[in-house]
Design a protein around this motif. Structure first.
Motif, PDB file in Angstrom:
ATOM      1  N   LEU A 191       0.833  -1.210   0.000  1.00 40.46           N
ATOM      2  CA  LEU A 191       0.000   0.000   0.000  1.00 40.46           C
ATOM      3  C   LEU A 191       0.865   1.257   0.000  1.00 40.46           C
ATOM      4  CD1 LEU A 191      -2.828  -0.975   2.527  1.00 40.46           C
ATOM      5  CD2 LEU A 191      -2.952  -0.882   0.023  1.00 40.46           C
ATOM      6  N   SER A 192       1.915   1.250   0.802  1.00 39.23           N
ATOM      7  CA  SER A 192       2.815   2.404   0.860  1.00 39.23           C
ATOM      8  C   SER A 192       3.453   2.657  -0.500  1.00 39.23           C
ATOM      9  CB  SER A 192       3.899   2.162   1.913  1.00 39.23           C
ATOM     10  OG  SER A 192       4.791   3.258   1.979  1.00 39.23           O
ATOM     11  N   HIS A 193       3.881   1.579  -1.169  1.00 39.02           N
ATOM     12  CA  HIS A 193       4.471   1.722  -2.498  1.00 39.02           C
ATOM     13  C   HIS A 193       3.497   2.366  -3.472  1.00 39.02           C
ATOM     14  CE1 HIS A 193       8.016  -1.368  -2.451  1.00 39.02           C
ATOM     15  NE2 HIS A 193       8.404  -0.156  -2.154  1.00 39.02           N
ATOM     16  N   HIS A 194       2.325   1.776  -3.597  1.00 39.79           N
ATOM     17  CA  HIS A 194       1.417   2.224  -4.658  1.00 39.79           C
ATOM     18  C   HIS A 194       0.769   3.569  -4.351  1.00 39.79           C
ATOM     19  CE1 HIS A 194       1.783  -1.181  -7.356  1.00 39.79           C
ATOM     20  NE2 HIS A 194       1.892  -1.941  -6.269  1.00 39.79           N
ATOM     21  N   PHE A 195       0.532   3.888  -3.093  1.00 37.78           N
ATOM     22  CA  PHE A 195       0.049   5.232  -2.772  1.00 37.78           C
ATOM     23  C   PHE A 195       1.086   6.273  -3.177  1.00 37.78           C
ATOM     24  CE2 PHE A 195      -2.940   3.765   0.902  1.00 37.78           C
ATOM     25  CZ  PHE A 195      -3.816   3.260  -0.044  1.00 37.78           C
ATOM     26  N   THR A 196       2.347   5.972  -2.910  1.00 32.19           N
ATOM     27  CA  THR A 196       3.422   6.894  -3.313  1.00 32.19           C
ATOM     28  C   THR A 196       3.518   6.984  -4.830  1.00 32.19           C
ATOM     29  OG1 THR A 196       4.683   6.342  -1.316  1.00 32.19           O
ATOM     30  CG2 THR A 196       5.890   7.389  -3.108  1.00 32.19           C
ATOM     31  N   PHE A 197       3.419   5.839  -5.511  1.00 30.98           N
ATOM     32  CA  PHE A 197       3.515   5.826  -6.978  1.00 30.98           C
ATOM     33  C   PHE A 197       2.378   6.601  -7.635  1.00 30.98           C
ATOM     34  CE2 PHE A 197       5.603   1.320  -6.668  1.00 30.98           C
ATOM     35  CZ  PHE A 197       6.723   1.890  -6.072  1.00 30.98           C
ATOM     36  N   ILE A 199       1.396   9.469  -7.082  1.00 29.35           N
ATOM     37  CA  ILE A 199       1.770  10.860  -7.338  1.00 29.35           C
ATOM     38  C   ILE A 199       2.473  10.996  -8.676  1.00 29.35           C
ATOM     39  CG2 ILE A 199       3.130  12.830  -6.481  1.00 29.35           C
ATOM     40  CD1 ILE A 199       0.558  12.158  -4.940  1.00 29.35           C
ATOM     41  N   ASN A 200       3.216   9.973  -9.077  1.00 34.58           N
ATOM     42  CA  ASN A 200       3.881  10.007 -10.379  1.00 34.58           C
ATOM     43  C   ASN A 200       2.916   9.698 -11.521  1.00 34.58           C
ATOM     44  OD1 ASN A 200       6.245  10.369  -8.933  1.00 34.58           O
ATOM     45  ND2 ASN A 200       6.849   8.222  -9.041  1.00 34.58           N
ATOM     46  N   SER A 201       1.861   8.961 -11.218  1.00 29.32           N
ATOM     47  CA  SER A 201       0.952   8.517 -12.275  1.00 29.32           C
ATOM     48  C   SER A 201      -0.386   9.254 -12.235  1.00 29.32           C
ATOM     49  CB  SER A 201       0.730   7.008 -12.162  1.00 29.32           C
ATOM     50  OG  SER A 201       0.275   6.646 -10.856  1.00 29.32           O
ATOM     51  N   LEU A 202      -1.264   8.890 -11.284  1.00 27.77           N
ATOM     52  CA  LEU A 202      -2.605   9.479 -11.235  1.00 27.77           C
ATOM     53  C   LEU A 202      -2.596  10.988 -11.045  1.00 27.77           C
ATOM     54  CD1 LEU A 202      -4.843   7.012  -9.187  1.00 27.77           C
ATOM     55  CD2 LEU A 202      -4.946   7.540 -11.632  1.00 27.77           C
ATOM     56  N   ALA A 203      -1.637  11.505 -10.272  1.00 34.30           N
ATOM     57  CA  ALA A 203      -1.598  12.950 -10.018  1.00 34.30           C
ATOM     58  C   ALA A 203      -1.184  13.739 -11.248  1.00 34.30           C
ATOM     59  CB  ALA A 203      -0.649  13.260  -8.860  1.00 34.30           C
ATOM     60  N   HIS A 204      -0.826  13.043 -12.331  1.00 29.74           N
ATOM     61  CA  HIS A 204      -0.546  13.709 -13.610  1.00 29.74           C
ATOM     62  C   HIS A 204      -1.625  13.403 -14.640  1.00 29.74           C
ATOM     63  CE1 HIS A 204       3.590  15.385 -13.098  1.00 29.74           C
ATOM     64  NE2 HIS A 204       3.591  14.532 -12.083  1.00 29.74           N
ATOM     65  N   PHE A 225      -5.530  12.704   0.296  1.00 28.91           N
ATOM     66  CA  PHE A 225      -5.882  11.903   1.469  1.00 28.91           C
ATOM     67  C   PHE A 225      -5.026  10.637   1.551  1.00 28.91           C
ATOM     68  CE2 PHE A 225      -8.419   8.508   3.451  1.00 28.91           C
ATOM     69  CZ  PHE A 225      -8.614   9.076   4.710  1.00 28.91           C
ATOM     70  N   LEU A 226      -4.744  10.038   0.409  1.00 27.99           N
ATOM     71  CA  LEU A 226      -3.965   8.792   0.387  1.00 27.99           C
ATOM     72  C   LEU A 226      -2.464   9.024   0.531  1.00 27.99           C
ATOM     73  CD1 LEU A 226      -5.753   6.907  -2.538  1.00 27.99           C
ATOM     74  CD2 LEU A 226      -6.050   6.531  -0.079  1.00 27.99           C
ATOM     75  N   THR A 227      -2.025  10.255   0.273  1.00 29.65           N
ATOM     76  CA  THR A 227      -0.577  10.523   0.222  1.00 29.65           C
ATOM     77  C   THR A 227      -0.145  11.635   1.170  1.00 29.65           C
ATOM     78  OG1 THR A 227      -0.886  12.048  -1.651  1.00 29.65           O
ATOM     79  CG2 THR A 227      -0.433   9.743  -2.180  1.00 29.65           C
ATOM     80  N   TYR A 228      -0.912  11.849   2.234  1.00 32.39           N
ATOM     81  CA  TYR A 228      -0.511  12.781   3.296  1.00 32.39           C
ATOM     82  C   TYR A 228      -0.315  14.212   2.787  1.00 32.39           C
ATOM     83  CZ  TYR A 228       0.437   8.067   4.855  1.00 32.39           C
ATOM     84  OH  TYR A 228       0.318   6.726   5.112  1.00 32.39           O
ATOM     85  N   GLY A 229      -1.146  14.603   1.801  1.00 30.12           N
ATOM     86  CA  GLY A 229      -1.123  15.974   1.314  1.00 30.12           C
ATOM     87  C   GLY A 229      -0.452  16.181  -0.020  1.00 30.12           C
ATOM     88  N   GLU A 230       0.152  15.127  -0.580  1.00 29.00           N
ATOM     89  CA  GLU A 230       0.896  15.296  -1.833  1.00 29.00           C
ATOM     90  C   GLU A 230      -0.007  15.426  -3.055  1.00 29.00           C
ATOM     91  OE1 GLU A 230       4.978  14.845  -1.627  1.00 29.00           O
ATOM     92  OE2 GLU A 230       3.727  16.072  -0.328  1.00 29.00           O
TER      93      GLU A 230
END
Length: 372
Positions: A191-197, A199-204, A225-230
């Motif tokens: 979960l930590s991996h994909h929530f972080t990832f 930001i590189n994918s869905l957030a674009h 919410f999933l990425t602590y504000g990112e």
């Protein structure tokens, strides 16, 4: 097109942990059941990993938006190894390249233009970087940090100690080794991996662009919410040196709250923020651009474009005047240079400008909304 060599270590890591999380975790939950302690431990450890990436790897070291006490740096460096995100030096080098060359397929390490899969995880499955594993010149400042140099040198050991040692220790303490290995060891990691990832994918890909459309980054409250504000990524890509991503009081940005709280405890200092007038002008510029695009499709486009430009320039002038007076007022208050009479006069002028600006902004909102 050239096929880059597969990085089998990463392929095996991501695929095996995902399969265990998708099959073994649900099976264990149905047949044995996770205790409250195992669930709480997984949530807390995932939060620790996530905050170490957002507050440490990202905002502290990649963008230098604030300074941190060595104690906090150690906390984040160990948490980053626990999150299995590579060393700070390598991670920050890739991220700085991403910002410098955003959306450029040949230079952005995880360019969103190459599709969701590539920007999410594909860029780590093949050796696209080749000999330039990371750009040393890009992170010279970080290499001088003894904490980061230690973490970089001993990253594999730290990663093994945290990812295996912490779940084993917790499992030993509560008498459930397998439960902790699955919840804290595997599920937390995936979960930590994909929530972080994300930001590189869905957030674009998914969200709004209220500040700029010069790159693909978007603001998305769900991702925040999933990425602590990112998830307020459109703001971040235009104002990357701001320690905040969610700048409004109601926006979910626990990373910002942590950094600010730590400043009261003397653990962080020199928190950098973008001046309000620059943010307001960026929003107005995007509103102008969108209204202009719609106006060009209408019969009397030339007159409408001229009106929009005139109103935009008037708004910018009032913004600059208001924020300049606000800045002067705060500076003189801080320096105690105003006597009671001058302070009252200055404050009255400030309130008048604030009222006029609000009226102009309301007018601008109505005008641009007519072109939606």
């Amino acid at each position: 097109m050239k096929k880059h060599p597969i990085i089998w270590t990463n392929v095996l890591l991501f695929s095996s942990t995902f399969l265990v999380a998708a099959i073994a975790v649900p099976y264990y939950a149905l047949t044995v059941g996770f205790t409250a302690a195992e669930i709480i431990a997984a949530i807390l450890c995932m939060g620790y990993c996530g905050i170490s990436i957002t507050a440490g790897y990202h905002r502290l070291w990649s963008h230098k938006t604030y300074d941190a006490h060595p104690f906090l740096q150690w906390v984040f460096a160990i948490g980053g190894a626990f999150a299995l995100q590579n060393s700070v030096i390598h991670w920050s080098s890739d991220h700085r390249d991403h910002h410098r060359h955003v959306d450029k397929d040949d230079k952005d390490p995880y360019s969103a233009n190459r599709g969701f899969w590539f920007s999410h995880i594909g860029w780590m499955l093949r050796d696209y970087q080749g000999d330039s594993y990371y750009d040393y010149n890009n992170v010279r400042d970080l290499q001088k940090n003894p904490i980061l140099a230690f973490q970089h040198k001993h990253y594999l050991l730290l990663a093994l100690l945290t990812n295996i040692g912490i779940p084993l220790l917790l499992g030993f303490l509560i008498g459930s080794i397998w439960g902790m290995l699955l919840s804290v060891g595997v599920l937390r990691l995936v979960l930590s991996h994909h929530f972080t990832f994300f930001i590189n994918s869905l957030a674009h890909i998914w969200g709004r662009q209220p500040y700029t459309d010069q790159n693909s980054a978007r603001d998305n409250g769900i991702l925040a919410f999933l990425t602590y504000g990112e998830g307020y990524h459109n703001y971040h890509h235009i104002f990357e040196y701001d320690y905040r991503n969610g700048i409004r009081w109601w926006q979910f940005d626990p990373t910002k709250w942590l950094i600010k709280t730590c400043s009261w405890l003397k653990l962080t200092r020199n928190l950098r923020i973008v001046p309000e007038d620059r943010i307001a002008q960026a929003v107005a510029k995007m509103q102008l651009k969108r209204a202009q695009d719609k106006a060009r499709l209408l019969p009397n486009s030339e007159q409408l474009l001229q009106l929009l430009e005139q109103e935009y320039q008037l708004l910018v002038a009032k913004l600059q005047e208001y924020y300049q007076v606000k800045k002067e007022l705060l500076q003189q208050k801080h320096a105690a240079l105003l006597n009671q009479y001058n302070a009252s006069e200055f404050a009255q002028r400030y309130q008048e400008l604030k009222q006029h600006l609000q009226q102009q902004q309301n007018h601008w909102q109505r005008l641009t909304a007519a072109f939606h």
